[in-house]
Design an enzyme around this catalytic site. Structure first.
Site, PDB file in Angstrom:
ATOM      1  N   LYS A 138      -6.127   7.493 -50.913  1.00 46.33           N
ATOM      2  CA  LYS A 138      -5.740   6.501 -49.894  1.00 46.33           C
ATOM      3  C   LYS A 138      -5.401   7.159 -48.560  1.00 46.33           C
ATOM      4  O   LYS A 138      -4.295   7.013 -48.040  1.00 46.33           O
ATOM      5  CB  LYS A 138      -4.562   5.646 -50.363  1.00 46.33           C
ATOM      6  CG  LYS A 138      -4.849   4.793 -51.581  1.00 46.33           C
ATOM      7  CD  LYS A 138      -3.738   3.780 -51.817  1.00 46.33           C
ATOM      8  CE  LYS A 138      -4.006   2.885 -52.990  1.00 46.33           C
ATOM      9  NZ  LYS A 138      -3.922   3.540 -54.301  1.00 46.33           N
ATOM     10  N   ALA A 140      -5.000   7.719 -44.682  1.00 41.59           N
ATOM     11  CA  ALA A 140      -4.600   6.689 -43.703  1.00 41.59           C
ATOM     12  C   ALA A 140      -4.210   7.286 -42.356  1.00 41.59           C
ATOM     13  O   ALA A 140      -3.411   6.696 -41.638  1.00 41.59           O
ATOM     14  CB  ALA A 140      -3.445   5.862 -44.263  1.00 41.59           C
TER      15      ALA A 140
HETATM   16  P1  BMP Z   1      -2.220  -0.147 -63.384  1.00 42.96           P
HETATM   17  O1  BMP Z   1      -3.487  -0.682 -64.077  1.00 42.96           O
HETATM   18  O2  BMP Z   1      -1.429   0.744 -64.282  1.00 42.96           O
HETATM   19  O3  BMP Z   1      -1.405  -1.224 -62.728  1.00 42.96           O
HETATM   20  O4  BMP Z   1      -2.744   0.841 -62.235  1.00 42.96           O
HETATM   21  C1  BMP Z   1      -3.502   0.400 -61.151  1.00 42.96           C
HETATM   22  C2  BMP Z   1      -3.941   1.582 -60.318  1.00 42.96           C
HETATM   23  O5  BMP Z   1      -4.723   1.113 -59.226  1.00 42.96           O
HETATM   24  C3  BMP Z   1      -2.806   2.398 -59.722  1.00 42.96           C
HETATM   25  O6  BMP Z   1      -3.239   3.761 -59.683  1.00 42.96           O
HETATM   26  C4  BMP Z   1      -2.693   1.886 -58.303  1.00 42.96           C
HETATM   27  O7  BMP Z   1      -2.259   2.902 -57.421  1.00 42.96           O
HETATM   28  C5  BMP Z   1      -4.117   1.483 -57.979  1.00 42.96           C
HETATM   29  N1  BMP Z   1      -4.258   0.343 -57.037  1.00 42.96           N
HETATM   30  C6  BMP Z   1      -3.766  -0.920 -57.328  1.00 42.96           C
HETATM   31  O8  BMP Z   1      -3.162  -1.145 -58.368  1.00 42.96           O
HETATM   32  N2  BMP Z   1      -3.960  -1.937 -56.416  1.00 42.96           N
HETATM   33  C7  BMP Z   1      -4.629  -1.757 -55.243  1.00 42.96           C
HETATM   34  O9  BMP Z   1      -4.813  -2.712 -54.495  1.00 42.96           O
HETATM   35  C8  BMP Z   1      -5.148  -0.481 -54.955  1.00 42.96           C
HETATM   36  C9  BMP Z   1      -4.959   0.553 -55.868  1.00 42.96           C
HETATM   37  O10 BMP Z   1      -5.465   1.739 -55.618  1.00 42.96           O
END
Ligand code: BMP
Length: 323
Positions: A138, A140
Site C-alpha cells: 500500500k 502512498a
Molecule cells: P482478513 O481476511 O483477515 O480480514 O484480511 C484481509 C486482508 O486484506 C488484510 O491483509 C487487509 O490488510 C487487506 N485489505 C482489506 O481487508 N481491505 C481492503 O480494502 C484492502 C486490503 O488490502
C-alpha cells in the site's frame, strides 16, 4: 463485459507480464483464491504458506509485520543512528537555527538489513506450489520516495514480489515512481480504488479518479483492489472518454469470509459467492477465514479451509461463466 470470458482467454488481453502470469496460474490451478498471510512469526508464516500454497493462485503478504530478530534489531538501530548522524552533519547549518524544535524524518524501510532467508524460502515455495506473490505494501507517497521504498530498504520488494499495490491518493506520480522500478522487472501494480472497511473514504470521485489513473497506465497497472467490477466507472460522458471494448482490469477483493460479517475493527466481509457472482470480482482475498484468529496457527485447518474457499470461488466463477 469480460465476465463471459475465461481467465485463460483474458490472459491474452493483458500486456503486463505479472497480470498474464496471474491469469494463467488461475486457469492452470483452477483457483481464484488469494490467501492473505498476515502472521508475524517467520516459522508460522512459512508453514501456513506451505500448507495453503497448493490451493492458491496468489499469496498476499505484508512483510513489515514480520518481527525482526533481536540481533537484527540492534544492528538496525546502529544503522539508524549512523544515518541520523550523517543527516545532522550534512544539514547542520540549516538545522542549527531550528535546534529547539527540530524533528528528523526518516524512512526506516529504506534501511538495508533484513533476513534474506525468508525471501529465499518464500520464493522457493512460490515455485514449489506455483503461486505468485503479492506484497500488500500500500504505497502512498511521492514518486521519488515510493521508488526508493519499492526497490531498496529492508525488504527490496521489487526483487521478489510479482505484484504490489498503491493508494492513488498522491495522484499519477505514484505510478510513475513505482513503474520506473517495477516495469523493467516485469512487475504489476494494483490501485486501491475502494476499501472493505466501514466508513471508507475511497468512494465516489476518488474511485473514479483511481480508474482514470489506471487507464492512463495500462502497461503497469492491471487492476484494482475493489469491492465490485466498477464497469463504466470513470467513463462519464462529460470527460469525453471513449469506452475501450478491450478494457480488462482485474478486480482483487479483500473482505471475504464464509463465517463472519466483520471484525470489531471495521472490517466487513462478503461471501465468495456475493463477491464473484454479484459483484463480478476476479480474485477473492481471504486471510483470517483461512489461517484463523488465534496466535497459534493451526496449519491442518488452514489447509482444509483454503481448499474450501478455493472450491467455493471456482464453483461460483463457473456459474458466472454460464450466465
Ligand atoms: P482478513 O481476511 O483477515 O480480514 O484480511 C484481509 C486482508 O486484506 C488484510 O491483509 C487487509 O490488510 C487487506 N485489505 C482489506 O481487508 N481491505 C481492503 O480494502 C484492502 C486490503 O488490502
Amino acid at each position: 463485459s469480460v465476465l463471459g470470458l475465461t481467465y485463460g482467454e483474458r490472459a491474452a488481453r493483458h500486456s503486463n507480464p505479472a497480470a498474464r502470469s496471474l491469469l494463467e496460474t488461475i486457469e492452470r490451478k483452477r483457483s481464484n483464491l488469494c490467501v492473505s498471510v498476515d502472521v508475524s512469526k517467520k516459522a508460522n508464516f512459512l508453514s501456513v504458506i506451505d500448507a495453503v500454497g497448493p490451493y492458491a493462485c496468489l499469496i498476499k503478504v505484508y512483510l513489515s509485520i514480520i518481527h525482526v530478530h533481536l540481533p537484527d534489531m540492534i544492528e538496525l538501530l546502529f544503522y539508524v543512528l549512523f544515518i541520523l548522524l550523517l543527516d545532522v552533519c550534512t544539514h547542520a547549518l540549516s538545522i542549527l537555527p531550528l535546534a529547539s524544535y527540530v524533528s528528523l524524518k526518516t524512512h526506516i524501510d529504506i534501511i538495508e538489513d533484513f533476513d534474506d532467508d525468508l525471501i529465499k524460502q518464500l520464493t522457493e515455495l512460490s515455485a514449489k506450489h506455483d503461486f505468485l506473490i503479492f506484497e500488500d505494501r500500500k504505497f502512498a507517497d511521492i514518486g521519488n520516495t515510493v521508488a526508493l521504498q519499492y526497490s531498496g530498504g529492508v525488504h527490496r520488494i521489487a526483487s521478489w514480489a510479482h505484484i504490489t499495490n498503491a493508494h492513488p491518493v498522491p495522484g499519477p506520480s505514484i505510478i510513475s515512481g513505482l513503474s520506473s522500478v517495477g516495469l523493467p522487472l516485469g512487475r504489476g501494480l494494483l490501485l486501491l480504488a475502494e476499501m472493505s472497511t466501514k466508513g471508507s473514504l475511497a468512494r465516489g470521485e476518488y474511485t473514479e479518479e483511481a480508474v482514470r489513473m489506471a487507464r492512463a497506465n495500462r502497461d503497469f497497472v492491471f487492476g484494482f483492489i475493489a469491492q465490485r467490477r466498477m464497469e463504466g466507472v470513470g467513463l462519464g460522458a462529460e470527460q469525453n472518454e471513449v469506452l475501450d471494448q478491450n478494457e480488462d482490469f482485474m478486480i482483487l477483493t479483500p473482505g471475504v469470509g464464509l463465517e463472519y460479517t466483520g471484525d470489531n475493527l471495521g472490517q466487513q466481509y462478503n461471501t465468495p459467492r456475493k463477491v464473484v457472482l454479484e459483484a463480478g470480482c476476479d480474485v477473492i482475498i481471504v486471510g483470517r477465514g483461512i489461517y484463523g484468529k488465534s496466535n497459534t496457527v493451526n496449519v491442518a485447518s488452514a489447509q482444509t479451509l483454503a481448499e474450501r474457499y478455493r472450491d467455493e470461488g471456482w464453483r461460483t466463477y463457473e456459474e458466472r461463466l454460464k450466465l
